[in-house]
Design a protein around this motif. Structure first.
Motif, PDB file in Angstrom:
ATOM      1  N   GLU A 152       0.810  -1.223   0.000  1.00 20.78           N
ATOM      2  CA  GLU A 152       0.000   0.000   0.000  1.00 20.78           C
ATOM      3  C   GLU A 152       0.850   1.284   0.000  1.00 20.78           C
ATOM      4  O   GLU A 152       0.321   2.370   0.204  1.00 20.78           O
ATOM      5  N   ILE A 153       2.158   1.123  -0.238  1.00 25.70           N
ATOM      6  CA  ILE A 153       3.054   2.294  -0.316  1.00 25.70           C
ATOM      7  C   ILE A 153       3.994   2.089  -1.504  1.00 25.70           C
ATOM      8  O   ILE A 153       4.451   0.962  -1.752  1.00 25.70           O
ATOM      9  N   LEU A 154       4.265   3.155  -2.230  1.00 22.27           N
ATOM     10  CA  LEU A 154       5.251   3.109  -3.317  1.00 22.27           C
ATOM     11  C   LEU A 154       6.188   4.293  -3.155  1.00 22.27           C
ATOM     12  O   LEU A 154       5.738   5.427  -3.006  1.00 22.27           O
ATOM     13  N   ILE A 155       7.490   4.016  -3.180  1.00 16.81           N
ATOM     14  CA  ILE A 155       8.480   5.105  -3.089  1.00 16.81           C
ATOM     15  C   ILE A 155       8.870   5.520  -4.510  1.00 16.81           C
ATOM     16  O   ILE A 155       9.173   4.665  -5.357  1.00 16.81           O
ATOM     17  N   THR A 156       8.875   6.833  -4.725  1.00 17.15           N
ATOM     18  CA  THR A 156       9.088   7.361  -6.080  1.00 17.15           C
ATOM     19  C   THR A 156      10.221   8.401  -6.083  1.00 17.15           C
ATOM     20  O   THR A 156      10.691   8.819  -5.032  1.00 17.15           O
ATOM     21  N   CYS A 157      10.586   8.796  -7.288  1.00 20.75           N
ATOM     22  CA  CYS A 157      11.610   9.834  -7.425  1.00 20.75           C
ATOM     23  C   CYS A 157      10.906  11.197  -7.332  1.00 20.75           C
ATOM     24  O   CYS A 157      10.444  11.749  -8.329  1.00 20.75           O
ATOM     25  N   GLY A 158      10.771  11.679  -6.123  1.00 25.83           N
ATOM     26  CA  GLY A 158      10.055  12.938  -5.874  1.00 25.83           C
ATOM     27  C   GLY A 158       8.550  12.759  -6.017  1.00 25.83           C
ATOM     28  O   GLY A 158       8.061  11.724  -6.512  1.00 25.83           O
ATOM     29  N   ALA A 159       7.830  13.791  -5.573  1.00 21.51           N
ATOM     30  CA  ALA A 159       6.377  13.785  -5.776  1.00 21.51           C
ATOM     31  C   ALA A 159       6.075  13.819  -7.279  1.00 21.51           C
ATOM     32  O   ALA A 159       5.059  13.306  -7.725  1.00 21.51           O
ATOM     33  N   TYR A 160       6.991  14.403  -8.043  1.00 21.84           N
ATOM     34  CA  TYR A 160       6.813  14.425  -9.505  1.00 21.84           C
ATOM     35  C   TYR A 160       6.559  13.029 -10.048  1.00 21.84           C
ATOM     36  O   TYR A 160       5.634  12.808 -10.816  1.00 21.84           O
ATOM     37  N   GLU A 161       7.442  12.087  -9.670  1.00 20.01           N
ATOM     38  CA  GLU A 161       7.274  10.750 -10.231  1.00 20.01           C
ATOM     39  C   GLU A 161       6.040  10.075  -9.646  1.00 20.01           C
ATOM     40  O   GLU A 161       5.406   9.236 -10.306  1.00 20.01           O
ATOM     41  N   ALA A 162       5.672  10.442  -8.421  1.00 19.58           N
ATOM     42  CA  ALA A 162       4.445   9.880  -7.838  1.00 19.58           C
ATOM     43  C   ALA A 162       3.243  10.322  -8.685  1.00 19.58           C
ATOM     44  O   ALA A 162       2.348   9.528  -8.992  1.00 19.58           O
ATOM     45  N   ILE A 163       3.248  11.600  -9.083  1.00 24.05           N
ATOM     46  CA  ILE A 163       2.152  12.134  -9.908  1.00 24.05           C
ATOM     47  C   ILE A 163       2.143  11.392 -11.252  1.00 24.05           C
ATOM     48  O   ILE A 163       1.106  10.920 -11.723  1.00 24.05           O
ATOM     49  N   HIS A 164       3.321  11.262 -11.833  1.00 21.00           N
ATOM     50  CA  HIS A 164       3.469  10.633 -13.144  1.00 21.00           C
ATOM     51  C   HIS A 164       3.026   9.167 -13.092  1.00 21.00           C
ATOM     52  O   HIS A 164       2.242   8.708 -13.933  1.00 21.00           O
ATOM     53  N   SER A 165       3.497   8.437 -12.095  1.00 15.44           N
ATOM     54  CA  SER A 165       3.174   7.005 -12.017  1.00 15.44           C
ATOM     55  C   SER A 165       1.696   6.800 -11.710  1.00 15.44           C
ATOM     56  O   SER A 165       1.072   5.876 -12.238  1.00 15.44           O
ATOM     57  N   ALA A 166       1.141   7.658 -10.849  1.00 11.11           N
ATOM     58  CA  ALA A 166      -0.279   7.496 -10.514  1.00 11.11           C
ATOM     59  C   ALA A 166      -1.132   7.759 -11.755  1.00 11.11           C
ATOM     60  O   ALA A 166      -2.023   6.969 -12.091  1.00 11.11           O
ATOM     61  N   ILE A 167      -0.838   8.855 -12.431  1.00 11.64           N
ATOM     62  CA  ILE A 167      -1.670   9.205 -13.596  1.00 11.64           C
ATOM     63  C   ILE A 167      -1.493   8.161 -14.698  1.00 11.64           C
ATOM     64  O   ILE A 167      -2.472   7.669 -15.267  1.00 11.64           O
ATOM     65  N   SER A 168      -0.246   7.778 -14.968  1.00 12.34           N
ATOM     66  CA  SER A 168      -0.046   6.822 -16.066  1.00 12.34           C
ATOM     67  C   SER A 168      -0.606   5.452 -15.715  1.00 12.34           C
ATOM     68  O   SER A 168      -1.008   4.697 -16.584  1.00 12.34           O
ATOM     69  N   GLY A 169      -0.686   5.136 -14.433  1.00 12.17           N
ATOM     70  CA  GLY A 169      -1.235   3.841 -14.029  1.00 12.17           C
ATOM     71  C   GLY A 169      -2.757   3.829 -13.938  1.00 12.17           C
ATOM     72  O   GLY A 169      -3.357   2.769 -13.759  1.00 12.17           O
ATOM     73  N   LEU A 170      -3.378   5.002 -14.045  1.00 14.28           N
ATOM     74  CA  LEU A 170      -4.838   5.042 -13.853  1.00 14.28           C
ATOM     75  C   LEU A 170      -5.616   5.526 -15.076  1.00 14.28           C
ATOM     76  O   LEU A 170      -6.806   5.265 -15.195  1.00 14.28           O
ATOM     77  N   ILE A 171      -4.936   6.234 -15.968  1.00 17.02           N
ATOM     78  CA  ILE A 171      -5.648   6.937 -17.043  1.00 17.02           C
ATOM     79  C   ILE A 171      -5.474   6.258 -18.391  1.00 17.02           C
ATOM     80  O   ILE A 171      -4.381   5.841 -18.743  1.00 17.02           O
TER      81      ILE A 171
END
Ligand code: PMP
Ligand code: GLN
Length: 434
Positions: A100-119
């Motif tokens: 239930e947690i993913l570590i990313t390269c900054g919040a930037y990559e969190a935004i990128h991974s979330a959007i690309s994984g959902l849209i």
């Protein structure tokens, strides 16, 4: 073959349609060229808390050679464990560190991974303006259709010296009208960059109820979660009834520990949403830097036991920043700006309409008025801020035409210099003939 021929074979791919260098690239370059006092990008110009960098030094001296090798792709075990401990307490549910947690390269990559994984192509994404500038291009990159809704300053015509960040409001009817069967995601940013607004529980419930009604996920960017000035209180939307199931929350080490260069971020949320983002992440950076993750884990381990005490770093951060905020607001008010007093974060959006008739921006070639002003100020007044129209869609950039954003997480000396620069500027404007 000439460079020209090769170049013409490589236009920017269609997926980056309308993209150009971002406001950050452009304004960081201006710092180098014009050497202004830099109140642009958000970061402190001094070591805000010494214990954080010193932990990194300990790690680099560590005898554990593996600390310099790849770690688990979805997050270094020591870091996900401590984040699970922290957010389980804050969200009041048990969060599984490994699913239930993913570590990313900054919040930037969190935004990128979330959007690309959902849209997917054609999905609609609700974005509130002003918005952190990368939301829009990332949504478009993955075929999403942004649907913009602007926070409106309901006190725009007030006679007061300053606005409250609470004046920036989301209109219920407009929000209800934008949701529909194609809506897949809403991106929330609380505490908010650039206005410093902290969404209150009722606003979050209004957003949450629409998410539930249309079965929509909320991507909640909460990178300023620890930078809230009392009496404002940060409410995590994931903690509201029925929202954990449909929320991915974003955090940032850069903002949490005032070390933006560490560039570590994270997502937490239910396993089926984290899994999508994790697939995107593993096909992008795969894993984030091990020594930084280890250092962050130690920082969190040190602070979590003190969470509710006044000497905890998280509580201290906004206490230390408050006098800087207040001093800089005074500077802005005394020099003819009308600031929105932030309830959180370390940015202030200020209205410069009162000064506009006294300055000639015709030397600047930009289309947007706030870009002209920010560049003119950089060159002529030697003070750099960020033009907030970068945080609006093309259609709504005019809403920011008389605004500028400054960062006040700076040494007192820097803020005093800013005060002197602006005071002298005001004197010269007041002395000029209209
Ligand atoms: N979201 C918001 C609202 C931000 O202001 C920033 C800048 N810190 C980010 C995301 C990106 O954060 P990071 O530097 O951790 O990538
Ligand atoms: N988030 C920071 C800001 O808003 C830095 C942005 C950036 O450099 N991309 O200033």
């Amino acid at each position: 073959m000439s460079f020209l021929q090769i170049g013409s074979k490589y236009p920017l791919p269609r997926r980056f349609k309308d993209c150009t260098y971002s406001v950050w690239t452009e304004f960081v370059d201006l710092v180098t060229t014009h050497k202004p006092l830099n109140l642009g990008q958000g970061f402190p110009d001094y070591p805000a808390f010494d214990f954080v960098p010193s932990i990194l030094a300990q790690i680099s001296d560590s005898k554990n050679d593996l600390i310099h090798q790849y770690t688990r792709g979805f997050g270094h075990p020591r870091l996900v464990n401590v984040l699970s401990k922290l957010y389980s307490k804050l969200i009041n549910r048990s969060i599984n560190p490994f699913t239930e947690i993913l570590i990313t390269c900054g919040a930037y990559e969190a935004i990128h991974s979330a959007i690309s994984g959902l849209i997917d192509t054609g999905d609609e994404v609700v974005i509130m303006e002003p918005y952190y500038d990368c939301y829009e291009p990332i949504v478009r990159l993955f075929g999403g259709i942004p649907r913009f809704i602007a926070l409106k300053n309901i006190d725009v015509n007030s006679e007061k010296d300053a606005f409250s960040s609470k004046s920036w409001q989301l209109n219920r009817n407009e929000l209800e009208n934008i949701f529909n069967e194609k809506t897949k995601l809403i991106i929330l940013n609380t505490p908010h960059n650039p206005t410093g607004k902290v969404f209150i529980r009722e606003e979050l419930e209004m957003i949450g109820n629409l998410c539930k009604k249309y079965n929509v996920v909320c991507l909640s960017d909460e990178v300023y979660e620890w930078l809230v000035y009392k009496p404002a209180v940060h409410v995590r939307i994931a903690s509201l009834p029925g929202m954990w199931e449909r929320t991915l929350t974003i955090g940032s080490a850069g903002k949490t520990f005032s070390v933006t260069g560490w560039k570590c971020g994270w997502l937490y949320g239910p396993d089926y949403l984290i899994k999508n983002a994790s697939i995107a992440h593993q096909n992008n950076i795969y894993t984030y830097c091990t020594p930084i993750q280890e250092a962050l884990a130690i920082c969190f381990e040190k602070e979590i036991p003190k969470l509710d005490s006044p000497d905890c770093y998280f509580q201290n951060l906004s206490i230390k920043l408050l006098p800087k905020r207040d001093a800089f607001m005074k500077t802005l008010i005394n020099t003819g700006f009308k600031p929105t007093i932030p309830d959180a974060g370390y940015f202030v959006v200020a209205d410069w309409s009162k000064q506009s008739s006294k300055i000639d921006l015709s030397s600047e070639k930009d289309v947007e008025e706030d870009y002209k002003f920010a560049k003119w100020m950089t060159k002529n007044v030697k003070l750099l801020g960020i033009p907030p129209s970068a945080f609006y869609s093309k259609e709504h950039k005019n809403l920011a035409s008389h605004l500028i954003r400054f960062c006040f997480f700076k040494k007192d000396e820097t803020l005093n210099q800013a005060r002197d620069i602006l005071t002298n500027w005001k004197k010269s404007l007041d002395g000029c003939k209209l």
